[in-house]
Structures are given as C-alpha cells and as structure tokens.
Design a protein around this motif. Structure first.
Motif, PDB file in Angstrom:
ATOM      1  N   ASP A  46       5.566  -3.331   4.560  1.00  0.00           N
ATOM      2  CA  ASP A  46       4.532  -2.632   3.808  1.00  0.00           C
ATOM      3  C   ASP A  46       3.162  -3.133   4.251  1.00  0.00           C
ATOM      4  N   ASP A  47       2.140  -2.275   4.117  1.00  0.00           N
ATOM      5  CA  ASP A  47       0.786  -2.652   4.507  1.00  0.00           C
ATOM      6  C   ASP A  47       0.109  -3.542   3.474  1.00  0.00           C
ATOM      7  N   SER A  48       0.421  -3.366   2.223  1.00  0.00           N
ATOM      8  CA  SER A  48      -0.228  -4.126   1.157  1.00  0.00           C
ATOM      9  C   SER A  48       0.706  -5.222   0.665  1.00  0.00           C
ATOM     10  N   ASP A  49       0.366  -5.789  -0.468  1.00  0.00           N
ATOM     11  CA  ASP A  49       1.105  -6.943  -0.976  1.00  0.00           C
ATOM     12  C   ASP A  49       2.121  -6.546  -2.035  1.00  0.00           C
ATOM     13  N   LYS A  52       6.950  -3.246  -0.613  1.00  0.00           N
ATOM     14  CA  LYS A  52       7.721  -2.008  -0.653  1.00  0.00           C
ATOM     15  C   LYS A  52       8.424  -1.785   0.684  1.00  0.00           C
ATOM     16  N   PRO A  53       9.662  -1.302   0.684  1.00  0.00           N
ATOM     17  CA  PRO A  53      10.404  -1.087   1.934  1.00  0.00           C
ATOM     18  C   PRO A  53       9.981   0.210   2.628  1.00  0.00           C
ATOM     19  N   VAL A  54       8.758   0.230   3.151  1.00  0.00           N
ATOM     20  CA  VAL A  54       8.225   1.436   3.785  1.00  0.00           C
ATOM     21  C   VAL A  54       8.704   1.565   5.223  1.00  0.00           C
ATOM     22  N   ARG A  55       8.466   0.542   6.025  1.00  0.00           N
ATOM     23  CA  ARG A  55       8.856   0.594   7.435  1.00  0.00           C
ATOM     24  C   ARG A  55      10.328   0.256   7.648  1.00  0.00           C
ATOM     25  N   CYS A  56      10.851  -0.615   6.810  1.00  0.00           N
ATOM     26  CA  CYS A  56      12.261  -0.984   6.929  1.00  0.00           C
ATOM     27  C   CYS A  56      12.828  -1.245   5.544  1.00  0.00           C
ATOM     28  N   ALA A  57      14.137  -1.196   5.447  1.00  0.00           N
ATOM     29  CA  ALA A  57      14.826  -1.432   4.175  1.00  0.00           C
ATOM     30  C   ALA A  57      16.002  -2.351   4.436  1.00  0.00           C
ATOM     31  N   TRP A  58      16.402  -3.087   3.419  1.00  0.00           N
ATOM     32  CA  TRP A  58      17.481  -4.043   3.582  1.00  0.00           C
ATOM     33  C   TRP A  58      18.354  -4.032   2.343  1.00  0.00           C
ATOM     34  N   LYS A 205       1.010 -10.347  11.258  1.00  0.00           N
ATOM     35  CA  LYS A 205       0.522 -10.552   9.896  1.00  0.00           C
ATOM     36  C   LYS A 205       1.582 -11.252   9.050  1.00  0.00           C
ATOM     37  N   ALA A 206       2.816 -10.790   9.178  1.00  0.00           N
ATOM     38  CA  ALA A 206       3.909 -11.404   8.412  1.00  0.00           C
ATOM     39  C   ALA A 206       4.093 -12.869   8.808  1.00  0.00           C
ATOM     40  N   LEU A 207       4.012 -13.156  10.091  1.00  0.00           N
ATOM     41  CA  LEU A 207       4.151 -14.537  10.547  1.00  0.00           C
ATOM     42  C   LEU A 207       3.045 -15.426   9.982  1.00  0.00           C
ATOM     43  N   ARG A 208       1.823 -14.894   9.942  1.00  0.00           N
ATOM     44  CA  ARG A 208       0.706 -15.688   9.417  1.00  0.00           C
ATOM     45  C   ARG A 208       0.883 -15.957   7.926  1.00  0.00           C
TER      46      ARG A 208
END
Length: 362
Positions: A46-49, A52-58, A205-208
């Motif tokens: 997700d782009d925000s905080d 939400k599983p927008v780009r991928c889902a698990w 971004k996720a890594l940071r």
C-alpha cells in the motif's frame, strides 16, 4: 489469475492484479522468518500507512484451522485450509525447529506438489526447504540451506545433488523455485520477489521502514563463520563457508577459486592477507574442527567421522588429529564426554578446550 513471470526483471509499474502469496507454517516455525517476510509484503502492498493489500495479498493456509505454534511459543491460526484456498502466485513454506515434532504431513506435501504442478512459484524459508525436498519439487534446482542445517540436510537427503546445494549464500532464485537460509534473509528474499512486480522505490520504502536500508542480494554470504572477524573479505568468508559445505571432500584450490570467480593465485594471496594461512591449511583446520565436534556430539565411529570429514581413513584422521590437538581421537572423545563442543550458533571457541580452540584459524 494470470501466471506471474518468474524472471527476476524489475517492473517499473504497479501490477494490474494483486500478487497472491499463500504462506504455510511448519510446526515450530521460526517467527523471525515469518514476520520478516510478511512485513515486507505488508509495507510494500500500500502507498499509505494503512497496510491495505493493494499491490499484493497474503493468506496463511493450513491443513485445518488449528493454530500452529512457533518455536518461541506464539501461535498463529491459519486463515483458510488447503481445500478452500484459491490458486496462489507464490506458495511460501516457513520452517523452523527440525528435531522436536513431526514435520510436514501428507496433506501439506500434496498441497506443495499441487501448487508446483501449476504456475505457482514455490518458496522455502529456513528449514521450509526440507518440506520442499520431501515433496519432491526441487529436483533439478539449486537449493539454499543455512550453514547451520547443512549436515541435517545431508543426513536426511543423502541422495541430493551436492553440487546443487548452496550453504554460502543468503538465498537462491532458480526459475520457479526460491530457497532462503532464513532469519533476516527472509526480508531480503521478500524484497527480491517484490522487485519482480513493483518499482524499486516502493520496495525500498518498505526496507527503510524496517530500518534495514539496502537489501542484501542473494549472492551475499551468510554470516561469517566462527573464528573469523566481521571485517574479513567477503570472498574469504564465502570460501570458508564452501570449505564447510564440502568438508567431506577437500576442494582442489583451482575448483575453490573458480567457484569464487578468482584465480588460484588471487585466492592464495587474499587468504594469506586475511587469515595468515593458505586456503589448504585453513580447509584442513575446518575439517579437523568438524571432526572434533562430531567426536563429542555423536556416537559415530572414528572411521565414519574420518570419511565424513574428508580424511582417507581413521589412521589418517588420527595422525592429523594428534598433530593439532595433542591426543588421538578416541582419547579426545573420552576426555570430552558430556561436554558440548559447540554452542547453538555453531562450533565456537567458547565451547572448545584450549587445544581445540588453537585449531580454529584466527
């Protein structure tokens, strides 16, 4: 759902369809490996905080909805059963402790096989690779295992292709099979997978956010072996891990150098500068250290240990062992009876007596 392109190319666009991950947890799974992988998905989805599983889902899947216990005691309840789950783009099997409880049951192995027969990419994290081997889905593929579980793997799968086994890297991507040594590397392998489908900025971004910074590539070496300083040249670290991986067959200098993309002369110079010893001398110390550990941690015969550690016979091991430790293998075993040689992290100097510690190259 369309199949995912397995090539490790980086896409600059957000995927039109969510990438679906099915996560299978083995009994006593490692919580770090699971949480690191899932958090990379969550933070990249997700782009925000809002996570939400927008780009991928698990989804966590299991034979039943009964909770699965992690090695630390925390329990995770599967969200759906194997029969209920829709096809996934990736099936991720997270392993953990090997010796405490039964491993993958028949239903889990069949679920893995069924996914592998389709367009699903199969991922094994930590000892999850053992389940993949039992399911028979790794034939013809390179397989990454932790150096700590290398001998467990050899013992359980004696017919595995030794040349395809990798214990000196963080993870290996081989077509639709991905295997990872576990621990913190689960974050790195998740990042590598996500880079197939997302732009670099999203993954970075996720890594940071996880305070990781730059991801480690799959060919980065696993953590340095015991007795080696953290600042040791990465080629030397990898060479030592290869020595441990091939402890039963001393690698000729030219073959070892070739695996490291170095010339034999370059490798010798580098080893001398970093350790003060030649690669051949260091490799012999690794084999003797392994023999000392096996003498005190197993009831295997001296002849069997000699064969496992690359010595021609028990007499050959005995001669070299006396030179290094000052006493024959049988007497060493008797004196060390009931005393652990290595701690839980491997064969460290803290668990050896002074004579054994001297055998570890500094």
């Amino acid at each position: 759902m369309n199949a995912v392109d397995p090539s490790p190319t980086i896409s600059s666009a957000v995927p039109k369809a969510r990438i679906r991950f099915g996560i299978v947890l083995m009994p006593n799974f490692t919580l770090t490996a699971f949480s690191g992988f899932v958090d990379m998905l969550r933070l990249s989805a997700d782009d925000s905080d809002f996570s939400k599983p927008v780009r991928c889902a698990w989804s966590v899947v299991g034979k039943t909805l009964a909770p699965v216990r992690a090695s630390c005691g925390i329990q995770v309840t599967p969200w759906e059963t194997y029969d209920e789950a829709e096809p996934f783009d990736y099936v991720v099997v997270v392993g953990g402790l090997l010796h405490s409880v039964p491993q993958a049951d028949d239903e889990t192995l069949e679920f893995i096989r069924r996914a592998a027969r389709g367009n699903t990419t199969i991922v094994g994290i930590c000892t999850g690779v053992f389940a993949l081997m039992r399911a028979g889905v790794l034939d013809g593929h390179r397989v990454c295992v932790s150096w700590f579980h290398y001998w467990d793997f050899i013992e359980r799968f004696p017919n595995a292709d030794a040349d395809a086994l990798v214990a000196d890297r963080l993870f290996v991507i081989d077509r639709r099979r991905i295997t990872c040594s576990g621990g913190r590397a689960s974050i790195d392998v998740a990042a590598a997978i996500l880079l197939r489908h997302m732009d670099h900025a999203t993954v970075q971004k996720a890594l940071r956010i996880l305070l990781v910074g730059e991801m480690q590539k799959g060919n980065a070496p696993q953590p340095h072996p015991p007795g080696i300083a953290p600042a040791t040249h990465p080629k030397v670290k990898r060479a030592i891990l290869l020595m441990e991986q091939y402890v039963g067959r001393a690698l000729p200098l030219d073959e070892l150098a070739s695996k490291l993309d170095l010339s034999p002369r370059q490798l010798e110079r580098l080893f001398k500068a970093e350790t003060g010893k030649s690669p051949q001398t260091f490799a012999k110390h690794v084999r003797l250290r392994t023999a000392a550990w096996l003498l005190t941690s197993s009831d295997r015969t001296v002849a069997d240990i000699a064969s496992s550690c690359g010595f021609s016979d028990a007499s050959h091991l005995g001669r070299e062992f006396r030179k290094q430790f000052g006493l024959p293998p049988v007497m060493y075993r008797e004196q060390r009876a009931g005393v652990a040689v290595g701690d839980a992290e491997g064969f460290t100097e803290a668990g050896l007596d002074d004579a054994a510690a001297d055998a570890i190259p500094q």
